[in-house]
Design a protein around this motif. Structure first.
Motif, short mmCIF file in Angstrom:
data_model
loop_
_atom_site.label_atom_id
_atom_site.label_comp_id
_atom_site.label_asym_id
_atom_site.label_seq_id
_atom_site.Cartn_x
_atom_site.Cartn_y
_atom_site.Cartn_z
N THR A 52 42.92 43.87 -7.39
CA THR A 52 43.66 44.32 -8.58
C THR A 52 44.73 45.34 -8.23
N ASN A 53 44.33 46.40 -7.54
CA ASN A 53 45.33 47.42 -7.15
C ASN A 53 44.81 48.23 -5.97
N ILE A 54 45.69 49.05 -5.40
CA ILE A 54 45.29 49.97 -4.34
C ILE A 54 45.80 51.36 -4.72
N GLN A 55 44.94 52.37 -4.51
CA GLN A 55 45.32 53.75 -4.84
C GLN A 55 45.10 54.63 -3.62
N PHE A 56 45.94 55.66 -3.50
CA PHE A 56 45.85 56.60 -2.38
C PHE A 56 45.80 58.03 -2.87
N MET A 57 45.13 58.87 -2.09
CA MET A 57 45.23 60.33 -2.24
C MET A 57 45.62 60.86 -0.87
N VAL A 58 46.69 61.65 -0.84
CA VAL A 58 47.24 62.19 0.41
C VAL A 58 47.25 63.71 0.31
N LYS A 59 46.61 64.39 1.27
CA LYS A 59 46.50 65.85 1.20
C LYS A 59 47.66 66.52 1.92
N ASP A 60 48.41 67.33 1.16
CA ASP A 60 49.46 68.19 1.71
C ASP A 60 49.52 69.37 0.78
N SER A 61 48.83 70.46 1.18
CA SER A 61 48.64 71.57 0.24
C SER A 61 49.94 72.28 -0.14
N THR A 62 51.01 72.09 0.64
CA THR A 62 52.30 72.70 0.29
C THR A 62 53.08 71.77 -0.64
N LYS A 63 53.27 70.54 -0.18
CA LYS A 63 54.08 69.57 -0.94
C LYS A 63 53.47 69.27 -2.32
N TYR A 64 52.14 69.18 -2.37
CA TYR A 64 51.48 68.79 -3.63
C TYR A 64 50.69 69.94 -4.24
N ALA A 65 51.20 71.18 -4.05
CA ALA A 65 50.48 72.37 -4.53
C ALA A 65 50.18 72.29 -6.03
N ALA A 66 51.08 71.68 -6.81
CA ALA A 66 50.91 71.63 -8.26
C ALA A 66 49.77 70.72 -8.70
N THR A 67 49.32 69.84 -7.82
CA THR A 67 48.24 68.91 -8.17
C THR A 67 47.06 69.07 -7.20
N GLY A 68 46.69 70.32 -7.00
CA GLY A 68 45.50 70.60 -6.19
C GLY A 68 45.65 70.27 -4.72
N GLY A 69 46.89 70.10 -4.25
CA GLY A 69 47.12 69.78 -2.84
C GLY A 69 47.10 68.28 -2.56
N TRP A 70 46.88 67.48 -3.59
CA TRP A 70 46.80 66.02 -3.40
C TRP A 70 48.01 65.31 -4.02
N GLY A 71 48.56 64.37 -3.26
CA GLY A 71 49.56 63.45 -3.79
C GLY A 71 48.82 62.18 -4.17
N PHE A 72 49.14 61.62 -5.32
CA PHE A 72 48.46 60.41 -5.80
C PHE A 72 49.43 59.24 -5.79
N ALA A 73 48.96 58.07 -5.36
CA ALA A 73 49.82 56.88 -5.34
C ALA A 73 49.03 55.67 -5.83
N HIS A 74 49.72 54.76 -6.48
CA HIS A 74 49.09 53.56 -7.06
C HIS A 74 50.04 52.39 -6.87
N PHE A 75 49.52 51.26 -6.39
CA PHE A 75 50.36 50.06 -6.23
C PHE A 75 49.64 48.85 -6.79
N GLN A 76 50.36 48.09 -7.58
CA GLN A 76 49.83 46.84 -8.11
C GLN A 76 50.86 45.75 -7.86
N ASP A 77 50.45 44.66 -7.24
CA ASP A 77 51.39 43.60 -6.85
C ASP A 77 52.56 44.17 -6.06
N GLY A 78 52.29 45.17 -5.24
CA GLY A 78 53.33 45.77 -4.40
C GLY A 78 54.24 46.75 -5.11
N LYS A 79 54.00 46.97 -6.42
CA LYS A 79 54.88 47.88 -7.17
C LYS A 79 54.17 49.20 -7.46
N PRO A 80 54.89 50.34 -7.32
CA PRO A 80 54.27 51.64 -7.61
C PRO A 80 54.02 51.84 -9.10
N GLY A 81 53.05 52.71 -9.43
CA GLY A 81 52.72 52.99 -10.83
C GLY A 81 53.84 53.69 -11.56
#
Ligand code: HEC
Length: 108
Positions: A52-81
């Motif tokens: 159905t889809n693939i989701q990622f969590m990427v830890k970068d405490s500086t870049k993603y400081a506003a979201t607890g240090g995690w960047g979130f990504a979601h792809f469905q049929d190759g397209k981002p959320g």
């Protein structure tokens, strides 16, 4: 699934996860297995169906400081959320505050 940084932190029970951690969640449809059910003689076996889809969590405490240090990504049929949909990730994952916003535990 996780990269080497993620799996090492999981195995060592290290929290918070270090920068460089990448965790991927592959999602599939949940379908009955006719083949297995024939063996059991009743409907009790389910297996992964089509993806159905693939989701990622990427830890970068500086870049993603506003979201607890995690960047979130979601792809469905190759397209981002869509941007609005992507806003749902962090608030719900905050419910896993005790494990650095990660729900899935390591099962040795
Ligand atoms: C309503 C709550 C909720 C929302 C919204 C949500 N998640 Fe999750 N997520 C979970 C739960 C619960 C799990 C663990 C169980 C599972 O995988 O079904 C999880 C698991 C994950 C995992 C595997 C690591 C972990 O924490 O277990 C990733 C990666 C992930 N989600 C990414 C995302 C992304 C990207 C978004 C936004 C597009 C998102 N999630 C939105 C609740 C949520």
């Amino acid at each position: 699934m996780g990269n080497d940084v993620a799996i090492k932190a999981y195995r060592e029970g290290k929290l918070p996860f270090p920068d460089g951690t990448i965790i991927a969640a592959l999602h599939y449809r949940y379908v009955a297995s006719e083949e297995n059910n024939k063996v059991f003689g009743q409907a009790q076996s389910f297996v992964p169906g089509s993806p159905t889809n693939i989701q990622f969590m990427v830890k970068d405490s500086t870049k993603y400081a506003a979201t607890g240090g995690w960047g979130f990504a979601h792809f469905q049929d190759g397209k981002p959320g869509e941007a609005a949909f992507m806003k749902s990730c962090f608030p719900c994952h905050q419910k896993a505050k005790g494990s650095d916003l990660v729900f899935t535990r390591y099962a040795p």
